[in-house]
Design a protein around this motif. Sequence first.
Motif, PDB file in Angstrom:
ATOM      1  N   UNK A  83       0.880  -1.160   0.000  1.00  0.00           N
ATOM      2  CA  UNK A  83       0.000   0.000   0.000  1.00  0.00           C
ATOM      3  C   UNK A  83       0.926   1.221   0.000  1.00  0.00           C
TER       4      UNK A  83
ATOM      5  N   UNK B 112       1.576   5.562  -0.057  1.00  0.00           N
ATOM      6  CA  UNK B 112       0.998   6.819   0.412  1.00  0.00           C
ATOM      7  C   UNK B 112       1.990   7.957   0.180  1.00  0.00           C
TER       8      UNK B 112
ATOM      9  N   UNK C  91       2.432  11.762   2.054  1.00  0.00           N
ATOM     10  CA  UNK C  91       2.002  12.696   3.089  1.00  0.00           C
ATOM     11  C   UNK C  91       2.762  14.007   2.893  1.00  0.00           C
TER      12      UNK C  91
ATOM     13  N   UNK D  38      -3.644   1.366  -3.520  1.00  0.00           N
ATOM     14  CA  UNK D  38      -3.538  -0.024  -3.084  1.00  0.00           C
ATOM     15  C   UNK D  38      -3.905  -1.007  -4.189  1.00  0.00           C
TER      16      UNK D  38
ATOM     17  N   UNK E 163      -3.273   7.996  -1.846  1.00  0.00           N
ATOM     18  CA  UNK E 163      -2.904   6.619  -1.530  1.00  0.00           C
ATOM     19  C   UNK E 163      -3.209   5.722  -2.721  1.00  0.00           C
TER      20      UNK E 163
ATOM     21  N   UNK F  95       2.949   0.567   3.415  1.00  0.00           N
ATOM     22  CA  UNK F  95       2.627  -0.557   4.287  1.00  0.00           C
ATOM     23  C   UNK F  95       2.890  -1.792   3.444  1.00  0.00           C
TER      24      UNK F  95
ATOM     25  N   UNK G  98       2.664  -5.078   4.007  1.00  0.00           N
ATOM     26  CA  UNK G  98       1.636  -6.111   4.002  1.00  0.00           C
ATOM     27  C   UNK G  98       0.500  -5.658   4.895  1.00  0.00           C
ATOM     28  N   UNK G  99      -0.689  -6.154   4.598  1.00  0.00           N
ATOM     29  CA  UNK G  99      -1.832  -5.819   5.432  1.00  0.00           C
ATOM     30  C   UNK G  99      -1.520  -6.172   6.892  1.00  0.00           C
ATOM     31  N   UNK G 100      -1.745  -5.217   7.765  1.00  0.00           N
ATOM     32  CA  UNK G 100      -1.502  -5.452   9.184  1.00  0.00           C
ATOM     33  C   UNK G 100      -0.146  -4.996   9.645  1.00  0.00           C
ATOM     34  N   UNK G 101       0.733  -4.662   8.711  1.00  0.00           N
ATOM     35  CA  UNK G 101       2.072  -4.212   9.084  1.00  0.00           C
ATOM     36  C   UNK G 101       2.118  -2.698   9.287  1.00  0.00           C
ATOM     37  N   UNK G 102       3.269  -2.238   9.742  1.00  0.00           N
ATOM     38  CA  UNK G 102       3.390  -0.826  10.083  1.00  0.00           C
ATOM     39  C   UNK G 102       3.618   0.039   8.855  1.00  0.00           C
ATOM     40  N   UNK G 103       3.343   1.331   9.017  1.00  0.00           N
ATOM     41  CA  UNK G 103       3.588   2.331   7.988  1.00  0.00           C
ATOM     42  C   UNK G 103       5.046   2.750   8.089  1.00  0.00           C
ATOM     43  N   UNK G 104       5.782   2.595   7.003  1.00  0.00           N
ATOM     44  CA  UNK G 104       7.206   2.914   6.961  1.00  0.00           C
ATOM     45  C   UNK G 104       7.414   4.112   6.048  1.00  0.00           C
ATOM     46  N   UNK G 105       8.174   5.083   6.542  1.00  0.00           N
ATOM     47  CA  UNK G 105       8.362   6.338   5.818  1.00  0.00           C
ATOM     48  C   UNK G 105       9.733   6.422   5.154  1.00  0.00           C
ATOM     49  N   UNK G 106       9.780   7.159   4.048  1.00  0.00           N
ATOM     50  CA  UNK G 106      11.046   7.587   3.493  1.00  0.00           C
ATOM     51  C   UNK G 106      11.576   8.767   4.292  1.00  0.00           C
TER      52      UNK G 106
END
Lengths: 113, 115
Positions: A32, A34, A36, A51, A49, A94, A96-104
């Motif tokens: 997924x 995004x 921001x 997906x 976003x 993200x 995988x579903x359920x995993x955390x949001x990781x930022x650049x």
Amino acid sequence: AQSVTQPDIHITVSEGASLELRCNYSYGATPYLFWYVQSPGQGLQLLLKYFSGDTLVQGIKGFEAEFKRSQSSFNLRKPSVHWSDAAEYFCAVIMEYGNKLVFGAGTILRVKS
Amino acid sequence: EAGVAQSPRYKIIEKRQSVAFWCNPISGHATLYWYQQILGQGPKLLIQFQNNGVVDDSQLPKDRFSAERLKGVDSTLKIQPAKLEDSAVYLCASSSIRGNRYGYTFGSGTRLTVV
């Protein structure tokens, strides 16, 4: 390791010019995706976003982004930049579903008049 | 709908002091996150709650950081004792479903300066 890369730390564009901010991710499947935006002293606001489905997505404030699976990229674009667009932009995923949001690490956009 | 509320907005403390941040997520959001954003870097997840249980705290420096989410609503993040390198913006976010495709809603953050 799974990661998000924003190659440009700073970008300066003239008001009215077009903009493209780059984002690449490292992951075997389609995450997924995004974008921001963060204005000075403010929190993070979601621009758009992706997906699934149409690979060109429209967001708020006239921004759009295109997902390219072959390049593992999700670049943000705007046809005509306004001075109020000056801010820091973060690509995030993200994996995988359920995993955390990781930022650049973010790209700081400066707009010159 | 009301957004994610955080307080205080700014905090300046001396090293080795303690500090606490508060977050009130969007009503009904089961998942709450605390992120640390050091100047010049993207936000990094510290801890993730699902209702009042911890789902992921692998990046939380547990020797000095602690967090709780009472009754599955408000949350508090504490640092004791603070170090200079803890100077950052602490962002709280919430979402209706963990790791979902709709993204998270972020608060305005608490800017911590440790001197």
